[in-house]
Scaffold this active site. Sequence first.
Site: not given
Length: 331
Positions: A49, A53, A161
Amino acid sequence: MGIPKPTTNNQQPTTPGSKRILVTGGAGFIGSHLCDKLITEGHEVLCLDNFYTGRRANILHLLDNPSFELIRHDVIESLRLEVDEIYNLACPASPVHYQHNPVATTKTSIVGALNMLGLAKRLKIKILQASTSEVYGDPAVHPQPETYWGNVNPIGPRSCYDEGKRCAETLFFDYHRQHKLKIKVARIFNTYGPRMSSNDGRVVSNFIVQSLCGEDITVYGDGSQTRSFCYVDDTVKGLISLMNSQDDFTGPVNIGNPDEFTVLQLAQKVIELTGSKSHIIHKPLPQDDPRQRKPVIDLAKEQLEWQPTIPLAEGLKKTVEYFSRQFAVDR
Ligand code: NAD
Ligand code: UDP
């Protein structure tokens, strides 16, 4: 006494049947629950990661677990690792976050997918893509089966997206056809539950946080748009069932709860559940906000023997409890 063997990335997991599994986006909302579940099942998890977010708090309880390893890395950059399977979840998922830096969202979806597919190809391993119901755009077909090609604006604020995820699906299927890679594509519908960020702007977390804080509940538009909300434990089970499905089953397969609610109904349910005195106010509907969304899940039922089991009222209760605990800690 013998010299202890050094632990390296290349060491094989010791429990029989146990795999070393890479979860990209593993510190995020769904990813952290997936890491939990895979570890409970006896696997070793490499959580990758970049914390765009995701939050350390989501995986804090795993940091001392010998079956868990954290790698701070951006999927936009390639990397070499030795793993047995990949779940590719890295990508901001809330409209507020994915629209904040749309170019980075597109890069994460497309370059991130290319890097993970390259890794899977080199290792000759299975890879699962966390795709989305957003590939259907503002759907003209209702409910949405996997055969529906969608109604997506290619140049709007959601396109980074939607089109990023659509292109990632294309790449997955091209790697499958061209390189015989074993792929699994899940189209995830709105998922909610503990560890959603209180500030990521998604409807469930917004309404719960607003209710608990006694603030106005912000319904966008008249609230007649619909969503079908799936509790995170159900979604995670669906993803794992997909990964473990027959090799020749690629998907795409819808993973979602077909119980459909209007956004106004959701607001009323949250107020009821929290006993809040908050008032509903209306704000402008964001551009290209899908009018309706509900998955057809016949394929998941048939191929994965999976269907959601947690109704909205029960899942919302668990989520409200989570946010109440969070606020108690923060105070
Ligand atoms: P999230 O934002 O909580 O998690 C995404 C994770 O990816 C975060 O930990 C973030 O830091 C990480 N990330 C983002 N960009 C990255 C990068 N370039 N490199 C490495 N890590 C990066 O979102 P979520 O709700 O947990 O969603 C997880 C996945 O599921 C996403 O791919 C999303 O598109 C998909 N999905 C989610 C939903 C939903 O309702 N939650 C619906 C459809 C699809
Ligand atoms: N929404 C809302 N109030 C909010 C946040 C979202 O009315 O405070 C609406 C939003 O316009 C959309 C639905 O709730 O119609 C779901 O939004 P979310 O951002 O959770 O996910 P989406 O499905 O749109 O990606």
